[in-house]
Structures are given as structure tokens and as C-alpha cells.
Design an enzyme around this catalytic site. Structure first.
Site, PDB file in Angstrom:
ATOM      1  N   SER A   1       6.289  -0.513  10.271  1.00 29.10           N
ATOM      2  CA  SER A   1       4.971  -0.392   9.577  1.00 29.10           C
ATOM      3  C   SER A   1       4.632   1.131   9.042  1.00 29.10           C
ATOM      4  O   SER A   1       5.262   2.050   9.778  1.00 29.10           O
ATOM      5  CB  SER A   1       4.123  -0.613  10.829  1.00 29.10           C
ATOM      6  OG  SER A   1       2.615  -0.354  10.363  1.00 29.10           O
TER       7      SER A   1
ATOM      8  N   HIS B   1       9.288  -3.521   3.722  1.00 32.04           N
ATOM      9  CA  HIS B   1       8.691  -3.705   2.190  1.00 32.04           C
ATOM     10  C   HIS B   1       9.911  -4.152   1.314  1.00 32.04           C
ATOM     11  O   HIS B   1       9.965  -4.954   0.589  1.00 32.04           O
ATOM     12  CB  HIS B   1       8.237  -2.413   1.667  1.00 32.04           C
ATOM     13  CG  HIS B   1       6.965  -1.991   2.244  1.00 32.04           C
ATOM     14  ND1 HIS B   1       6.904  -0.968   2.960  1.00 32.04           N
ATOM     15  CD2 HIS B   1       5.722  -2.835   2.204  1.00 32.04           C
ATOM     16  CE1 HIS B   1       5.594  -0.822   3.460  1.00 32.04           C
ATOM     17  NE2 HIS B   1       4.898  -1.992   2.913  1.00 32.04           N
TER      18      HIS B   1
ATOM     19  N   LYS C   1       4.428 -10.024   9.812  1.00 42.60           N
ATOM     20  CA  LYS C   1       3.727  -9.161  10.555  1.00 42.60           C
ATOM     21  C   LYS C   1       2.322  -9.214  10.684  1.00 42.60           C
ATOM     22  O   LYS C   1       1.524  -9.062  11.698  1.00 42.60           O
ATOM     23  CB  LYS C   1       4.268  -7.646  10.487  1.00 42.60           C
ATOM     24  CG  LYS C   1       3.737  -6.612  11.500  1.00 42.60           C
ATOM     25  CD  LYS C   1       4.051  -5.463  11.267  1.00 42.60           C
ATOM     26  CE  LYS C   1       3.185  -4.660  10.257  1.00 42.60           C
ATOM     27  NZ  LYS C   1       1.784  -4.307  10.515  1.00 42.60           N
ATOM     28  N   ASP C   2       1.624  -9.451   9.395  1.00 36.99           N
ATOM     29  CA  ASP C   2       0.458  -9.264   9.132  1.00 36.99           C
ATOM     30  C   ASP C   2       0.246 -10.965   9.053  1.00 36.99           C
ATOM     31  O   ASP C   2      -0.350 -11.508   8.015  1.00 36.99           O
ATOM     32  CB  ASP C   2      -0.044  -8.776   7.877  1.00 36.99           C
ATOM     33  CG  ASP C   2       0.462  -7.160   7.975  1.00 36.99           C
ATOM     34  OD1 ASP C   2       0.014  -6.469   8.861  1.00 36.99           O
ATOM     35  OD2 ASP C   2       0.915  -6.688   7.173  1.00 36.99           O
TER      36      ASP C   2
ATOM     37  N   ARG D   1       2.410   2.710   9.667  1.00 38.33           N
ATOM     38  CA  ARG D   1       1.400   3.277  10.496  1.00 38.33           C
ATOM     39  C   ARG D   1       2.254   3.841  11.703  1.00 38.33           C
ATOM     40  O   ARG D   1       1.729   4.744  12.323  1.00 38.33           O
ATOM     41  CB  ARG D   1       0.269   2.425  11.020  1.00 38.33           C
ATOM     42  CG  ARG D   1      -0.799   2.152   9.902  1.00 38.33           C
ATOM     43  CD  ARG D   1      -1.852   1.593  10.424  1.00 38.33           C
ATOM     44  NE  ARG D   1      -3.063   1.486   9.522  1.00 38.33           N
ATOM     45  CZ  ARG D   1      -3.398   0.600   8.683  1.00 38.33           C
ATOM     46  NH1 ARG D   1      -2.729  -0.622   8.528  1.00 38.33           N
ATOM     47  NH2 ARG D   1      -4.334   0.626   7.969  1.00 38.33           N
TER      48      ARG D   1
ATOM     49  N   MET E   1       0.763  -1.159  -0.051  1.00 42.57           N
ATOM     50  CA  MET E   1      -0.095  -0.091   0.082  1.00 42.57           C
ATOM     51  C   MET E   1       0.698   1.199  -0.039  1.00 42.57           C
ATOM     52  O   MET E   1       0.450   2.317   0.104  1.00 42.57           O
ATOM     53  CB  MET E   1      -0.840   0.054   1.068  1.00 42.57           C
ATOM     54  CG  MET E   1      -1.792  -1.290   1.133  1.00 42.57           C
ATOM     55  SD  MET E   1      -3.810  -0.854   2.033  1.00 42.57           S
ATOM     56  CE  MET E   1      -2.798  -0.584   3.510  1.00 42.57           C
ATOM     57  N   GLY E   2       2.272   1.169  -0.299  1.00 41.82           N
ATOM     58  CA  GLY E   2       2.863   2.222  -0.557  1.00 41.82           C
ATOM     59  C   GLY E   2       3.693   2.659   0.814  1.00 41.82           C
ATOM     60  O   GLY E   2       3.351   2.232   1.965  1.00 41.82           O
TER      61      GLY E   2
HETATM   62  O1  PAF Z   1      -0.307  -5.650   3.743  1.00 39.25           O
HETATM   63  C1  PAF Z   1      -0.745  -4.919   2.739  1.00 39.25           C
HETATM   64  O2  PAF Z   1      -0.101  -3.886   2.518  1.00 39.25           O
HETATM   65  C2  PAF Z   1      -2.016  -4.888   2.395  1.00 39.25           C
HETATM   66  O3  PAF Z   1      -2.864  -5.681   2.911  1.00 39.25           O
HETATM   67  C3  PAF Z   1      -1.952  -5.594   0.976  1.00 39.25           C
HETATM   68  C4  PAF Z   1      -1.467  -7.336   0.684  1.00 39.25           C
HETATM   69  C5  PAF Z   1      -1.093  -4.872  -0.140  1.00 39.25           C
HETATM   70  C6  PAF Z   1      -3.309  -5.670   0.158  1.00 39.25           C
HETATM   71  O4  PAF Z   1      -3.855  -4.525  -0.071  1.00 39.25           O
END
Ligand code: PAF
Length: 292
Positions: free
Chosen positions: A186, A37, A150-151, A188, A30-31
Site C-alpha cells: 500500500s 499497481h 486489497k480494497d 500508505r 492515486m500514484g
Molecule cells: O484505489 C484507489 O487508488 C482509489 O480509490 C481510486 C480507485 C484510484 C479512486 O480514486
């Protein structure tokens, strides 16, 4: 680095890479990219990809009405520079109109693993995640796709979807990247004021306390959860959403302690909601040592 904004240009660029025998790795994001990332991009390469595609799309369907869709941090220029430095081959940045034309209505139903914990607190969140991930998989058709641990519940939802819907992709779940004090990286985290940032590592500390209890041989779910809650309660200004011991395949309460377990937590600090988890493998629990 090639940048695409439509589905057709993305498909054309990837088809050309595949025609040259390249193995496509995919990192959906999501940038507002950070080291976590970039570690996923590296993991794609380590897992055999030689053409890495990253998408940036803040997916409205995975945000609830009172969540942070509008204020979610965005910085396309900075993201582009980081990905270029990382040697990414293709960056796909679709708009909401491209991904969800007005007449689009179909959603993926995420199933039982999406119901507890995050699913309970964020109704519809995992349906939104599963829908966008399946759409992106259909556009990119990657050989390998990488997500961050993490997710953790998101990873399980996606793994279930890939298996149930026969999606031809290999999934890789990469380790969480942390700050020196344990806070999971994160996008956030940027919401936190300096004072709130000081409080944030308590989530990781609480999960670590749960991990220590399990490795000491505690075999009682409530005892482990109470221990974690006690640590979190010592930090005023941190509101616990949940601190739970679960089975990582179902996200339900574990049936016994003879399996891999997951300690998962979510806290609120001011308006910011942070999540994290620690996986505890059977091998690190005393009663399973030496067993097959
Ligand atoms: O983990 C994320 O950033 C988002 O949930 C994803 C996998 C890009 C889907 O929008």
C-alpha cells in the site's frame, strides 16, 4: 508513453488507439506506485488489453476533513519511470481543477454496500470513489478496468455502480500483492516508521486466524471475530478499527455459512490506518465440501 493532463487530449489519444482496433485497459490510481499497481497493469494485459491507460489523481473527494489528503505521498517522476518500464501506453495526470471545475456539484450516491465498515468509519469516502471512478470511466471509456482486491469494499461499490448505472466496462479484481511477512502492499505503508513496520503484519496474521477458524468449521460470527481481535490485541501499539466477518456482496453480517465470505480488517498504527482482507470461498469450508 504518452502523458496527458486534460480531458480533451486524453479522449483524443484514446479515440486514435480505438480507431486502430486497440482494446483499452484502464488502471486508475492515486500514484506513489508500488508492485501492487504494476501487477494491475499486467492484469489489464492478461485480460485482453493492448492499450493500457493509467491515471494518477489524488482524489480530494474521497478523503475526510481529518484524513491524509495533504500528506498523501506523491512522486510523479518516479511513477512515470515505473509505468514507462511497464510499457504503459498512456498516463493521464489531471489536476483537481480539471476533474472538479468550481461549478461541479454532482456526486454518485454509492448505495447500501458503501455503508458498513469503511463507509461507516469514513463518511462520504465511497461517494468520492464512485464519483471519480465514473468520471474516469466516462473519459477513458475502457474495455476493461482493473482494481486491487486489497480494497475489497471499493471493488464491491464499483461493481454495484457499474451494474446499476449500465456502465459498459468489464471489471477485473486482481489479487493483493504482499510483502514476505504478509503485509499488503500500500502507498500508505511508507508512513510507517521502522518500528511500526514491524508491527504491521499483525493485521494479516489476525485475518489468517479467522480464515483458519472458518476452514476448521467454526460457524459463529462472534467467535471468528473474537479470535481475530485476540491476535491483534497481542501486539501493543496496534489499535483495531474493526475485524469483521462479512458477506462480500453486501458487506453486512453473513446470513449463513453456505456462501463465500470475507474477513476484513482495519487497524491504526500511530497515525497510519491500514486495511486488508481475506476471501474465504465456500469450497474451503468443511460443511460445503462435496456439495453443489
Ligand atoms: O484505489 C484507489 O487508488 C482509489 O480509490 C481510486 C480507485 C484510484 C479512486 O480514486
Amino acid at each position: 508513453m504518452h502523458i496527458t493532463r486534460t480531458i480533451d487530449e486524453t479522449r483524443t489519444a484514446i479515440a486514435a488507439a480505438k480507431a486502430h482496433g486497440r482494446r483499452v485497459g484502464f488502471v486508475p490510481t492515486m500514484g506513489y506506485l508500488h508492485e501492487g499497481h504494476l501487477s494491475l497493469v499486467r492484469a489489464a494485459r492478461e485480460n485482453g488489453a493492448d492499450f493500457v491507460v493509467v491515471s494518477i489523481f489524488v482524489n480530494p473527494k474521497q478523503f475526510g476533513p481529518n484524513e491524509d489528503f495533504d500528506r498523501y505521498p506523491r512522486d510523479e517522476e518516479r511513477d512515470r519511470r515505473s509505468l514507462e518500464q511497464e510499457g504503459v501506453d498512456l498516463l493521464f495526470i489531471p489536476s483537481v481543477e480539471v476533474m472538479y471545475p468550481e461549478d461541479s456539484t454532482t456526486m454518485v450516491s454509492a448505495g447500501a454496500v458503501a455503508r458498513p465498515l469503511e463507509g461507516q468509519r469514513r463518511p462520504g469516502h465511497f461517494e468520492g470513489v464512485a464519483t471519480i471512478v465514473l468520471k474516469l470511466f466516462n473519459i477513458v471509456q475502457p474495455d476493461v478496468a482493473v482494481f486491487g482486491r486489497k480494497d475489497a469494499q471499493q471493488c464491491s461499490v464499483i461493481a454495484r455502480m457499474v451494474e446499476d448505472l449500465d456502465v459498459p466496462v468489464r471489471l477485473v479484481f486482481a489479487e493483493t500483492v504482499r510483502e514476505g511477512d504478509g503485509l499488503a502492499r500500500s502507498s500508505r505503508n511508507t508512513y510507517l516508521t521502522p518500528e511500526q513496520r514491524e508491527l504491521a503484519p499483525v493485521l494479516h496474521r489476525a485475518l489468517r486466524a479467522g480464515e483458519e477458524a472458518l476452514t476448521r468449521g467454526v460457524e459463529h460470527v462472534e467467535t471468528v471475530e473474537q479470535l481475530m481481535l485476540k491476535i491483534a490485541a497481542e501486539t501493543p501499539g496496534v489499535e483495531v478499527d474493526y475485524l469483521a466477518l462479512v458477506d462480500p456482496r453486501t458487506f453486512a453480517r453473513p446470513a449463513d455459512f453456505y456462501r463465500d465470505l470475507l474477513l476484513a480488517g482495519a487497524v491504526r498504527i500511530g497515525k497510519t490506518r491500514l486495511i486488508d482482507n481475506i476471501a474465504v470461498s465456500r469450497a474451503s469450508m468443511p460443511h460445503t465440501r462435496g456439495r453443489g
